[in-house]
Write a protein that holds these residues in place. Structure first.
Motif, PDB file in Angstrom:
ATOM      1  N   ALA A  80     -17.528  42.244  36.859  1.00 49.05           N
ATOM      2  CA  ALA A  80     -16.708  42.291  35.638  1.00 49.05           C
ATOM      3  C   ALA A  80     -17.596  42.049  34.426  1.00 49.05           C
ATOM      4  CB  ALA A  80     -15.591  41.254  35.698  1.00 49.05           C
ATOM      5  N   LEU A  81     -17.298  42.775  33.340  1.00 45.72           N
ATOM      6  CA  LEU A  81     -18.004  42.618  32.070  1.00 45.72           C
ATOM      7  C   LEU A  81     -16.990  42.670  30.937  1.00 45.72           C
ATOM      8  CD1 LEU A  81     -21.059  45.019  32.583  1.00 45.72           C
ATOM      9  CD2 LEU A  81     -21.121  42.520  32.593  1.00 45.72           C
ATOM     10  N   ALA A  82     -17.259  41.911  29.877  1.00 45.32           N
ATOM     11  CA  ALA A  82     -16.372  41.934  28.714  1.00 45.32           C
ATOM     12  C   ALA A  82     -17.165  41.524  27.484  1.00 45.32           C
ATOM     13  CB  ALA A  82     -15.179  40.992  28.908  1.00 45.32           C
ATOM     14  N   TRP A  83     -17.009  42.300  26.401  1.00 43.57           N
ATOM     15  CA  TRP A  83     -17.640  41.998  25.113  1.00 43.57           C
ATOM     16  C   TRP A  83     -16.644  41.314  24.199  1.00 43.57           C
ATOM     17  CZ3 TRP A  83     -22.686  42.589  23.947  1.00 43.57           C
ATOM     18  CH2 TRP A  83     -23.459  43.452  24.747  1.00 43.57           C
ATOM     19  N   ASP A  84     -17.151  40.402  23.365  1.00 43.59           N
ATOM     20  CA  ASP A  84     -16.288  39.835  22.335  1.00 43.59           C
ATOM     21  C   ASP A  84     -16.176  40.845  21.195  1.00 43.59           C
ATOM     22  OD1 ASP A  84     -18.759  39.572  20.986  1.00 43.59           O
ATOM     23  OD2 ASP A  84     -18.030  37.803  19.915  1.00 43.59           O
ATOM     24  N   PRO A  85     -15.179  40.731  20.318  1.00 46.94           N
ATOM     25  CA  PRO A  85     -14.970  41.749  19.274  1.00 46.94           C
ATOM     26  C   PRO A  85     -16.166  41.955  18.355  1.00 46.94           C
ATOM     27  CG  PRO A  85     -13.030  40.362  19.470  1.00 46.94           C
ATOM     28  CD  PRO A  85     -14.084  39.738  20.326  1.00 46.94           C
ATOM     29  N   SER A  86     -16.986  40.928  18.141  1.00 46.17           N
ATOM     30  CA  SER A  86     -18.130  41.075  17.250  1.00 46.17           C
ATOM     31  C   SER A  86     -19.325  41.722  17.931  1.00 46.17           C
ATOM     32  CB  SER A  86     -18.538  39.702  16.702  1.00 46.17           C
ATOM     33  OG  SER A  86     -19.058  38.888  17.754  1.00 46.17           O
ATOM     34  N   GLY A  87     -19.330  41.805  19.246  1.00 49.10           N
ATOM     35  CA  GLY A  87     -20.449  42.378  19.971  1.00 49.10           C
ATOM     36  C   GLY A  87     -21.624  41.440  20.120  1.00 49.10           C
ATOM     37  N   VAL A  92     -19.539  38.424  28.424  1.00 51.32           N
ATOM     38  CA  VAL A  92     -19.123  37.638  29.587  1.00 51.32           C
ATOM     39  C   VAL A  92     -19.265  38.502  30.827  1.00 51.32           C
ATOM     40  CG1 VAL A  92     -17.142  36.605  30.755  1.00 51.32           C
ATOM     41  CG2 VAL A  92     -17.601  36.057  28.386  1.00 51.32           C
ATOM     42  N   SER A  93     -19.859  37.970  31.861  1.00 50.56           N
ATOM     43  CA  SER A  93     -20.037  38.706  33.116  1.00 50.56           C
ATOM     44  C   SER A  93     -19.543  37.845  34.271  1.00 50.56           C
ATOM     45  CB  SER A  93     -21.510  39.071  33.322  1.00 50.56           C
ATOM     46  OG  SER A  93     -22.326  37.911  33.331  1.00 50.56           O
ATOM     47  N   GLY A  94     -18.868  38.499  35.211  1.00 49.73           N
ATOM     48  CA  GLY A  94     -18.383  37.827  36.410  1.00 49.73           C
ATOM     49  C   GLY A  94     -18.972  38.459  37.648  1.00 49.73           C
ATOM     50  N   GLU A  95     -18.991  37.733  38.747  1.00 47.92           N
ATOM     51  CA  GLU A  95     -19.641  38.208  39.969  1.00 47.92           C
ATOM     52  C   GLU A  95     -18.773  37.929  41.187  1.00 47.92           C
ATOM     53  OE1 GLU A  95     -23.240  35.923  40.371  1.00 47.92           O
ATOM     54  OE2 GLU A  95     -22.141  34.244  41.255  1.00 47.92           O
ATOM     55  N   HIS A  96     -19.276  38.373  42.331  1.00 45.86           N
ATOM     56  CA  HIS A  96     -18.586  38.122  43.599  1.00 45.86           C
ATOM     57  C   HIS A  96     -18.695  36.658  44.013  1.00 45.86           C
ATOM     58  CE1 HIS A  96     -17.918  42.363  45.334  1.00 45.86           C
ATOM     59  NE2 HIS A  96     -18.114  42.457  44.035  1.00 45.86           N
ATOM     60  N   GLY A  97     -19.645  35.957  43.429  1.00 41.09           N
ATOM     61  CA  GLY A  97     -19.849  34.563  43.822  1.00 41.09           C
ATOM     62  C   GLY A  97     -19.121  33.561  42.972  1.00 41.09           C
ATOM     63  N   ALA A  98     -18.137  33.978  42.187  1.00 39.39           N
ATOM     64  CA  ALA A  98     -17.242  33.108  41.415  1.00 39.39           C
ATOM     65  C   ALA A  98     -17.859  32.583  40.133  1.00 39.39           C
ATOM     66  CB  ALA A  98     -16.750  31.934  42.261  1.00 39.39           C
ATOM     67  N   GLN A  99     -19.111  32.857  39.860  1.00 43.66           N
ATOM     68  CA  GLN A  99     -19.707  32.389  38.613  1.00 43.66           C
ATOM     69  C   GLN A  99     -19.385  33.342  37.469  1.00 43.66           C
ATOM     70  OE1 GLN A  99     -23.899  31.627  38.820  1.00 43.66           O
ATOM     71  NE2 GLN A  99     -23.621  29.573  39.670  1.00 43.66           N
ATOM     72  N   VAL A 100     -19.025  32.776  36.330  1.00 47.92           N
ATOM     73  CA  VAL A 100     -18.809  33.526  35.098  1.00 47.92           C
ATOM     74  C   VAL A 100     -19.868  33.063  34.107  1.00 47.92           C
ATOM     75  CG1 VAL A 100     -17.237  33.991  33.190  1.00 47.92           C
ATOM     76  CG2 VAL A 100     -16.345  33.783  35.509  1.00 47.92           C
ATOM     77  N   ARG A 101     -20.653  33.991  33.607  1.00 53.99           N
ATOM     78  CA  ARG A 101     -21.743  33.657  32.688  1.00 53.99           C
ATOM     79  C   ARG A 101     -21.444  34.215  31.302  1.00 53.99           C
ATOM     80  NH1 ARG A 101     -26.578  31.776  34.898  1.00 53.99           N
ATOM     81  NH2 ARG A 101     -26.449  31.518  37.163  1.00 53.99           N
ATOM     82  N   ILE A 102     -21.772  33.407  30.297  1.00 52.61           N
ATOM     83  CA  ILE A 102     -21.552  33.785  28.904  1.00 52.61           C
ATOM     84  C   ILE A 102     -22.919  33.958  28.261  1.00 52.61           C
ATOM     85  CG2 ILE A 102     -20.465  33.126  26.726  1.00 52.61           C
ATOM     86  CD1 ILE A 102     -18.623  31.284  28.421  1.00 52.61           C
ATOM     87  N   TRP A 103     -23.208  35.172  27.797  1.00 52.51           N
ATOM     88  CA  TRP A 103     -24.524  35.513  27.267  1.00 52.51           C
ATOM     89  C   TRP A 103     -24.462  35.597  25.743  1.00 52.51           C
ATOM     90  CZ3 TRP A 103     -28.011  36.041  31.295  1.00 52.51           C
ATOM     91  CH2 TRP A 103     -27.468  36.299  32.556  1.00 52.51           C
ATOM     92  N   GLY A 115     -11.960  36.497  19.758  1.00 46.66           N
ATOM     93  CA  GLY A 115     -13.229  36.261  20.430  1.00 46.66           C
ATOM     94  C   GLY A 115     -13.452  34.824  20.837  1.00 46.66           C
ATOM     95  N   ARG A 116     -12.420  33.986  20.773  1.00 40.64           N
ATOM     96  CA  ARG A 116     -12.573  32.571  21.106  1.00 40.64           C
ATOM     97  C   ARG A 116     -12.088  32.221  22.504  1.00 40.64           C
ATOM     98  NH1 ARG A 116     -10.588  29.579  15.498  1.00 40.64           N
ATOM     99  NH2 ARG A 116     -12.090  30.603  14.113  1.00 40.64           N
ATOM    100  N   VAL A 117     -11.314  33.099  23.135  1.00 42.99           N
ATOM    101  CA  VAL A 117     -10.773  32.811  24.457  1.00 42.99           C
ATOM    102  C   VAL A 117     -11.044  34.001  25.367  1.00 42.99           C
ATOM    103  CG1 VAL A 117      -8.726  32.168  25.789  1.00 42.99           C
ATOM    104  CG2 VAL A 117      -8.968  31.403  23.419  1.00 42.99           C
ATOM    105  N   VAL A 118     -11.484  33.695  26.586  1.00 40.78           N
ATOM    106  CA  VAL A 118     -11.724  34.716  27.603  1.00 40.78           C
ATOM    107  C   VAL A 118     -10.755  34.477  28.753  1.00 40.78           C
ATOM    108  CG1 VAL A 118     -13.414  35.771  29.149  1.00 40.78           C
ATOM    109  CG2 VAL A 118     -14.159  34.766  26.984  1.00 40.78           C
ATOM    110  N   ALA A 119     -10.085  35.530  29.187  1.00 39.76           N
ATOM    111  CA  ALA A 119      -9.206  35.460  30.360  1.00 39.76           C
ATOM    112  C   ALA A 119      -9.910  36.122  31.530  1.00 39.76           C
ATOM    113  CB  ALA A 119      -7.874  36.145  30.075  1.00 39.76           C
ATOM    114  N   CYS A 120      -9.905  35.451  32.672  1.00 44.52           N
ATOM    115  CA  CYS A 120     -10.573  35.970  33.874  1.00 44.52           C
ATOM    116  C   CYS A 120      -9.547  36.125  34.993  1.00 44.52           C
ATOM    117  CB  CYS A 120     -11.682  35.026  34.329  1.00 44.52           C
ATOM    118  SG  CYS A 120     -13.023  34.823  33.136  1.00 44.52           S
ATOM    119  N   ALA A 121      -9.540  37.303  35.602  1.00 43.51           N
ATOM    120  CA  ALA A 121      -8.691  37.574  36.767  1.00 43.51           C
ATOM    121  C   ALA A 121      -9.573  37.529  38.002  1.00 43.51           C
ATOM    122  CB  ALA A 121      -8.010  38.930  36.626  1.00 43.51           C
ATOM    123  N   THR A 122      -9.244  36.652  38.935  1.00 39.84           N
ATOM    124  CA  THR A 122     -10.071  36.449  40.125  1.00 39.84           C
ATOM    125  C   THR A 122      -9.237  36.680  41.380  1.00 39.84           C
ATOM    126  OG1 THR A 122      -9.568  34.090  40.341  1.00 39.84           O
ATOM    127  CG2 THR A 122     -11.348  34.704  38.817  1.00 39.84           C
ATOM    128  N   GLY A 123      -9.810  36.335  42.504  1.00 43.51           N
ATOM    129  CA  GLY A 123      -9.093  36.432  43.766  1.00 43.51           C
ATOM    130  C   GLY A 123      -8.002  35.395  43.919  1.00 43.51           C
TER     131      GLY A 123
END
Length: 364
Positions: A99-106, A110-121, A159-167
């Motif tokens: 999963a990948l998602a950009w904030d409105p400003s670019g 945010v990136s998500g993986e199969h291992g449950a980690q969500v990273r904010i770059w 751009g202040r809140v991220v929603a994540c859909a997981t298993g």
């Protein structure tokens, strides 16, 4: 003088047509015409013009040969990947990114993986740079749900809140501190409630009872989002409370596979708001699509398509055009397909591209 000579004086001596003597013939012979120099000059220029024309033809043939060479080299270049002058490297994930998602400003990804980690770059913090390659540091890392894959992620319009859909049936809300998406601080984790899996009528329970598959924020409201799950429901939430959310509406689409297939539920695999906030698109695992009014009523969709249009393949992604009139879908049939639908007449797609690379079932 004899008689013959006397008669000869009265007999004409020149019979037939007489040639007229041209008047001023001598003058013409003596005075040359005024056009004569021009004719002589033209006669002299004819060889030079022929030489120039031949040289021009040779040059045109050479240009044509060069154009053909350029065309052939261009066709060869098309087969090669385009050159990249700048690229970035995001290091940190140890498992497949899902999963990948950009904030409105670019500025934040945010990136998500199969291992449950969500990273904010944070793209404003460069860890190292060498030539055209840069390595970006991770701003922060959050584990959404232990052992659960991140299926989708989305920023709200601030751009202040991220929603994540997981298993997990509960959507995770990551609040970015610091007053802006690029500000420092730690991610504050909030979650939506889980439904009661023992209630048969899914409209009467608050929350999903099966893994989530998709999430999207309302384009005009900061605290409203929609989620889709494998329990065959689409749920609309209000997230005014800092911890948790309020369920506003429940949509239970009637997928074609429910009728006569011996199954009571077909997963909703993707959902998305229209850019004008007027409608919600939902896709099912059997390939059916439905367009619902964002504010209800939810008795029947505004438009829908049967699985025959997508050949029964699961739709993994839906996205609206900026004017909210067209809808693009991604599915796994025919080696990977993208179809474009006109929501005013969604019986058949207006355009389709097949045989696209599709490495995963959740390709977007």
């Amino acid at each position: 003088m004899g008689l013959g000579d006397e008669l000869r004086k009265y007999i004409p001596q020149d019979f037939g047509k007489k040639k007229k003597k041209k008047k001023h013939a001598d003058k013409w012979e003596e005075e040359p015409s005024a056009e004569a120099p021009e004719r002589e000059a033209e006669a002299k220029l004819e060889p030079e013009a022929e030489a120039e024309a031949e040289a021009g033809a040779v040059e045109r043939r050479a240009e044509s040969t060069r154009d053909q060479a350029d065309t052939s080299s261009g066709s060869r270049a098309d087969d090669e990947p385009p050159p990249t002058g700048q690229h970035i490297i995001l290091r940190g994930h140890t498992k497949a990114v899902s999963a990948l998602a950009w904030d409105p400003s670019g500025a934040v990804l945010v990136s998500g993986e199969h291992g449950a980690q969500v990273r904010i770059w944070d793209f404003s913090q460069v860890e190292s740079s060498s030539g055209s390659s840069s390595v970006f540091a991770t701003q922060r890392t959050v584990e959404a749900w232990s052992g659960q894959q991140t299926h989708a992620a989305a920023f709200n319009r601030t751009g202040r809140v991220v929603a994540c859909a997981t298993g997990d049936p509960r959507a995770k809300l990551l609040a970015l501190d610091g007053g802006s998406s690029s500000g420092g601080g730690t991610a504050v984790v909030s979650e939506l409630p889980r439904g009661d899996m023992y209630i048969r009528d899914l409209r009467r329970t608050t929350g999903h009872v099966a893994p989530l598959t998709s999430v999207d924020w309302h384009p005009l409201r900061d605290d409203e989002l929609v989620t889709a799950g494998a329990d065959s429901t689409v749920r609309i939430w209000s997230c005014e409370r800092p911890r948790g959310g309020t369920q506003l509406h429940v949509v239970v689409p009637r997928a074609r596979a429910m009728r006569g297939a011996g199954t009571s539920r077909v997963a909703v695999t993707a959902c998305a708001y229209a850019p004008d906030g007027s409608a919600i698109a939902a896709a099912h695992a059997d390939g059916t699509l439905a367009l619902w009014p964002a504010r209800g009523p939810f008795l029947r969709p505004l438009a829908s398509t049967m699985s025959d249009a997508t050949e029964g393949a699961a739709v993994s992604c839906v996205a609206f055009s900026p004017d909210s009139r067209l809808l693009a879908t991604r599915s796994s049939d025919r080696g990977g397909s993208v179809r474009v639908w006109d929501i005013r007449n969604a019986a058949t797609p207006v355009a389709a591209v097949h045989a696209l690379p599709c490495a995963a079932a959740e390709a977007s």
